[in-house]
Motif scaffolding. Sequence first.
Motif, PDB file in Angstrom:
ATOM      1  N   ILE A 102       0.861  -1.185   0.000  1.00  0.00           N
ATOM      2  CA  ILE A 102       0.000   0.000   0.000  1.00  0.00           C
ATOM      3  C   ILE A 102       0.896   1.232   0.000  1.00  0.00           C
ATOM      4  CG2 ILE A 102      -1.713   1.346   1.288  1.00  0.00           C
ATOM      5  CD1 ILE A 102      -2.761  -1.313   2.408  1.00  0.00           C
ATOM      6  N   GLN A 103       0.691   2.102  -0.985  1.00  0.00           N
ATOM      7  CA  GLN A 103       1.521   3.299  -1.141  1.00  0.00           C
ATOM      8  C   GLN A 103       0.676   4.553  -0.905  1.00  0.00           C
ATOM      9  OE1 GLN A 103       3.578   3.428  -4.925  1.00  0.00           O
ATOM     10  NE2 GLN A 103       3.821   5.654  -4.850  1.00  0.00           N
ATOM     11  N   PHE A 104       1.115   5.394   0.002  1.00  0.00           N
ATOM     12  CA  PHE A 104       0.427   6.675   0.215  1.00  0.00           C
ATOM     13  C   PHE A 104       0.718   7.591  -0.966  1.00  0.00           C
ATOM     14  CE2 PHE A 104       0.802  11.127   1.628  1.00  0.00           C
ATOM     15  CZ  PHE A 104      -0.521  11.359   2.004  1.00  0.00           C
ATOM     16  N   LEU A 151      -5.456   9.693   0.113  1.00  0.00           N
ATOM     17  CA  LEU A 151      -5.540   8.766  -1.010  1.00  0.00           C
ATOM     18  C   LEU A 151      -4.314   7.859  -1.021  1.00  0.00           C
ATOM     19  CD1 LEU A 151      -6.828   7.698  -3.623  1.00  0.00           C
ATOM     20  CD2 LEU A 151      -5.703   9.594  -4.844  1.00  0.00           C
ATOM     21  N   HIS A 152      -4.566   6.556  -1.021  1.00  0.00           N
ATOM     22  CA  HIS A 152      -3.519   5.537  -1.086  1.00  0.00           C
ATOM     23  C   HIS A 152      -3.786   4.656  -2.304  1.00  0.00           C
ATOM     24  CE1 HIS A 152      -2.342   6.086   3.308  1.00  0.00           C
ATOM     25  NE2 HIS A 152      -3.504   6.722   3.232  1.00  0.00           N
ATOM     26  N   ILE A 153      -2.766   3.925  -2.721  1.00  0.00           N
ATOM     27  CA  ILE A 153      -2.921   3.023  -3.866  1.00  0.00           C
ATOM     28  C   ILE A 153      -2.396   1.642  -3.503  1.00  0.00           C
ATOM     29  CG2 ILE A 153      -0.696   3.706  -4.914  1.00  0.00           C
ATOM     30  CD1 ILE A 153      -2.101   3.419  -7.665  1.00  0.00           C
ATOM     31  N   LEU A 154      -3.165   0.615  -3.864  1.00  0.00           N
ATOM     32  CA  LEU A 154      -2.782  -0.773  -3.623  1.00  0.00           C
ATOM     33  C   LEU A 154      -2.084  -1.287  -4.877  1.00  0.00           C
ATOM     34  CD1 LEU A 154      -3.024  -3.163  -1.586  1.00  0.00           C
ATOM     35  CD2 LEU A 154      -5.113  -3.813  -2.802  1.00  0.00           C
ATOM     36  N   ARG A 155      -0.802  -1.614  -4.754  1.00  0.00           N
ATOM     37  CA  ARG A 155       0.023  -1.912  -5.920  1.00  0.00           C
ATOM     38  C   ARG A 155      -0.114  -3.357  -6.392  1.00  0.00           C
ATOM     39  NH1 ARG A 155       3.867   1.784  -7.231  1.00  0.00           N
ATOM     40  NH2 ARG A 155       3.659   0.691  -9.219  1.00  0.00           N
ATOM     41  N   GLU A 156      -1.331  -3.705  -6.808  1.00  0.00           N
ATOM     42  CA  GLU A 156      -1.552  -5.033  -7.387  1.00  0.00           C
ATOM     43  C   GLU A 156      -0.774  -5.210  -8.695  1.00  0.00           C
ATOM     44  OE1 GLU A 156      -4.230  -7.897  -6.658  1.00  0.00           O
ATOM     45  OE2 GLU A 156      -3.118  -7.242  -4.906  1.00  0.00           O
ATOM     46  N   ASP A 157      -0.399  -4.096  -9.310  1.00  0.00           N
ATOM     47  CA  ASP A 157       0.359  -4.175 -10.557  1.00  0.00           C
ATOM     48  C   ASP A 157       1.744  -4.760 -10.360  1.00  0.00           C
ATOM     49  OD1 ASP A 157       0.689  -1.655  -9.102  1.00  0.00           O
ATOM     50  OD2 ASP A 157       2.053  -1.064 -10.708  1.00  0.00           O
ATOM     51  N   GLN A 158       2.213  -4.850  -9.121  1.00  0.00           N
ATOM     52  CA  GLN A 158       3.574  -5.313  -8.853  1.00  0.00           C
ATOM     53  C   GLN A 158       3.642  -6.725  -8.282  1.00  0.00           C
ATOM     54  OE1 GLN A 158       5.027  -2.186  -6.196  1.00  0.00           O
ATOM     55  NE2 GLN A 158       5.978  -1.130  -7.930  1.00  0.00           N
ATOM     56  N   ILE A 159       2.532  -7.440  -8.200  1.00  0.00           N
ATOM     57  CA  ILE A 159       2.538  -8.674  -7.415  1.00  0.00           C
ATOM     58  C   ILE A 159       3.242  -9.841  -8.102  1.00  0.00           C
ATOM     59  CG2 ILE A 159       0.510  -8.104  -6.044  1.00  0.00           C
ATOM     60  CD1 ILE A 159      -1.181  -9.838  -7.832  1.00  0.00           C
ATOM     61  N   TYR A 201     -13.178   3.885   1.848  1.00  0.00           N
ATOM     62  CA  TYR A 201     -13.583   3.614   0.464  1.00  0.00           C
ATOM     63  C   TYR A 201     -12.498   2.787  -0.217  1.00  0.00           C
ATOM     64  CZ  TYR A 201     -17.251   7.220   0.680  1.00  0.00           C
ATOM     65  OH  TYR A 201     -18.361   7.965   1.001  1.00  0.00           O
ATOM     66  N   ILE A 202     -12.929   1.787  -0.996  1.00  0.00           N
ATOM     67  CA  ILE A 202     -12.044   1.031  -1.875  1.00  0.00           C
ATOM     68  C   ILE A 202     -12.510   1.322  -3.298  1.00  0.00           C
ATOM     69  CG2 ILE A 202     -11.070  -1.210  -2.475  1.00  0.00           C
ATOM     70  CD1 ILE A 202     -10.604  -0.603   0.444  1.00  0.00           C
ATOM     71  N   ALA A 203     -11.594   1.750  -4.162  1.00  0.00           N
ATOM     72  CA  ALA A 203     -11.951   2.090  -5.538  1.00  0.00           C
ATOM     73  C   ALA A 203     -11.249   1.149  -6.506  1.00  0.00           C
ATOM     74  CB  ALA A 203     -11.560   3.534  -5.848  1.00  0.00           C
ATOM     75  N   CYS A 204     -11.953   0.758  -7.561  1.00  0.00           N
ATOM     76  CA  CYS A 204     -11.314  -0.051  -8.599  1.00  0.00           C
ATOM     77  C   CYS A 204     -11.981   0.223  -9.944  1.00  0.00           C
ATOM     78  CB  CYS A 204     -11.363  -1.540  -8.270  1.00  0.00           C
ATOM     79  SG  CYS A 204     -12.980  -2.301  -8.425  1.00  0.00           S
ATOM     80  N   PHE A 218     -16.221  13.174  -0.994  1.00  0.00           N
ATOM     81  CA  PHE A 218     -15.833  12.405   0.185  1.00  0.00           C
ATOM     82  C   PHE A 218     -15.832  13.283   1.436  1.00  0.00           C
ATOM     83  CE2 PHE A 218     -13.607  10.503  -3.464  1.00  0.00           C
ATOM     84  CZ  PHE A 218     -14.061   9.193  -3.388  1.00  0.00           C
ATOM     85  N   PRO A 219     -16.349  12.799   2.542  1.00  0.00           N
ATOM     86  CA  PRO A 219     -16.301  13.563   3.799  1.00  0.00           C
ATOM     87  C   PRO A 219     -14.854  13.778   4.254  1.00  0.00           C
ATOM     88  CG  PRO A 219     -17.808  11.677   3.952  1.00  0.00           C
ATOM     89  CD  PRO A 219     -17.038  11.505   2.693  1.00  0.00           C
ATOM     90  N   LYS A 220     -14.626  14.858   4.961  1.00  0.00           N
ATOM     91  CA  LYS A 220     -13.297  15.112   5.504  1.00  0.00           C
ATOM     92  C   LYS A 220     -12.913  14.001   6.474  1.00  0.00           C
ATOM     93  CE  LYS A 220     -13.396  20.129   4.972  1.00  0.00           C
ATOM     94  NZ  LYS A 220     -13.324  21.452   5.648  1.00  0.00           N
ATOM     95  N   GLY A 221     -11.652  13.620   6.430  1.00  0.00           N
ATOM     96  CA  GLY A 221     -11.172  12.522   7.259  1.00  0.00           C
ATOM     97  C   GLY A 221     -11.246  11.169   6.583  1.00  0.00           C
ATOM     98  N   THR A 222     -11.783  11.116   5.370  1.00  0.00           N
ATOM     99  CA  THR A 222     -11.914   9.866   4.626  1.00  0.00           C
ATOM    100  C   THR A 222     -10.543   9.336   4.198  1.00  0.00           C
ATOM    101  OG1 THR A 222     -14.128  10.387   3.782  1.00  0.00           O
ATOM    102  CG2 THR A 222     -12.823   8.842   2.495  1.00  0.00           C
ATOM    103  N   LYS A 223     -10.412   8.014   4.229  1.00  0.00           N
ATOM    104  CA  LYS A 223      -9.226   7.344   3.697  1.00  0.00           C
ATOM    105  C   LYS A 223      -9.662   6.456   2.536  1.00  0.00           C
ATOM    106  CE  LYS A 223      -5.882   6.022   6.363  1.00  0.00           C
ATOM    107  NZ  LYS A 223      -5.064   5.333   7.402  1.00  0.00           N
ATOM    108  N   ILE A 224      -9.088   6.723   1.361  1.00  0.00           N
ATOM    109  CA  ILE A 224      -9.440   5.993   0.138  1.00  0.00           C
ATOM    110  C   ILE A 224      -8.283   5.089  -0.259  1.00  0.00           C
ATOM    111  CG2 ILE A 224     -10.153   6.208  -2.278  1.00  0.00           C
ATOM    112  CD1 ILE A 224     -10.777   9.199  -1.594  1.00  0.00           C
ATOM    113  N   LEU A 225      -8.610   3.877  -0.677  1.00  0.00           N
ATOM    114  CA  LEU A 225      -7.624   2.964  -1.247  1.00  0.00           C
ATOM    115  C   LEU A 225      -8.026   2.659  -2.682  1.00  0.00           C
ATOM    116  CD1 LEU A 225      -5.101   1.194  -0.777  1.00  0.00           C
ATOM    117  CD2 LEU A 225      -6.662  -0.676  -0.176  1.00  0.00           C
ATOM    118  N   ALA A 226      -7.194   3.089  -3.630  1.00  0.00           N
ATOM    119  CA  ALA A 226      -7.430   2.801  -5.045  1.00  0.00           C
ATOM    120  C   ALA A 226      -6.640   1.559  -5.434  1.00  0.00           C
ATOM    121  CB  ALA A 226      -7.006   3.984  -5.901  1.00  0.00           C
TER     122      ALA A 226
END
Length: 303
Positions: free
Chosen positions: A11-13, A22-30, A167-170, A270-278
Motif C-alpha cells: 500500500i503506497q500513500f 488517497l492511497h494506492i494498492l500496488r496489485e500491478d507489482q505482485i 472507500y475502496i476504488a477499482c 468524500f467527507p473530511k477525514g476519509t481514507k481511500i484505497l485505489a
Amino acid sequence: MIHFPEIQSEIQFLTKINEVELHILREDQIYPSISGNKFRKLKYNLEEFSKGNYDAILTFGGAYSNHISATAAAGKEFNTPTIGIIRGEELSEKIAENPTLSFAQKAGMKLKFISREQYRNKSNPEFLEKLKSEFGNIYILPEGGTNELAIKGCEEILNENTREFNYIACAVGTAGTISGIVKSSENQQIILGFPALKDSGFLSDEINRFTNRSNFKLIKDYHFGGYAKVNNELLEFINDFKRQFGVTLDAVYTGKMMFGIFQLIQNGFFPKGTKILAVHTGGIQGNEGMNRKLKHANKTTII
C-alpha cells in the motif's frame, strides 16, 4: 498441480487533499509476468485446470486484451497450452504490429481470429461445443476471465492491511474484480467501481450475480467516451500522475479510475477525514499498443 504463491500487495500513500487521504494498492507489482487482477483471476482457474485431464486453456479477447496477455504469460510460466479466440479476422495479418498479440504468440498461445459477428457467440453453448470439437478437451475461460473461481481469487485482493480504509476504488470491466472486492470488504467500507465501458447498465446485475452484498456504487462519469477511448486531458493526467507519484497508469482502466477519484475529491464527494484505497489492477502491457495508436494520430503518448 499448479500452485500460485500467496501474495499481499504494498500500500503506497499518494496524497492528502481537502483532508482526504488517497492511497494506492500496488496489485500491478505482485507477479512479474501476470500482473494485477489477472493474477487473481487466473489463480484458482489454473489450479482447477491442473486437476483435470484438459488439453489446453481456451479463452477470448480483443486486440489489446490484458486477459489474453496474462493467460498467455501464465501458460508459458506453468507450461500449460493456451488458445486465444481473438475478435477481428483482420488482425490475423497484423500480429507483428500488435504488441499484445505478438507477445501472446511468442509465449506459446495459439491464436484463432474470428469475425466480430462470430465473436458475439462467445458464450453460446453451441459455439463452445464447436470449439471443443476443433480443439479437444479444453478448459474454457470466459472473456476477461470472470467466473466463480476468478471471484474467489479477487477476494484475496483485500486483507487485514486494507481494513482501515473507508472507500475502496477499482476500475470495472467485466465486473469480476469488483465482485471479489465487494465480497471480502468490511461491512463499513464502500466500494466504488469506475466502469471503462460507456454502456455499463448491466454491471450491477453482474455484481449481484456473484454477491448479495450492496455496499458498492458504480461511478459512470469517467469512461471518456467508451472502452479504450481517450482524450488529451486524460493522457496529460496519466503523465502528470507518473511524474508526481512515480506510478504508471494505463489509459483503459486505472487512468480513468484515478482521474475520477481526484475529481471527486476536489468536488467534495468524500467527507473530511476519509481514507481511500485505489486498487491498481495492472494492465500496463496495453500502453505500448495504445501509444502506437496515439503516435499514428499525432496525439500525446503515455510516458
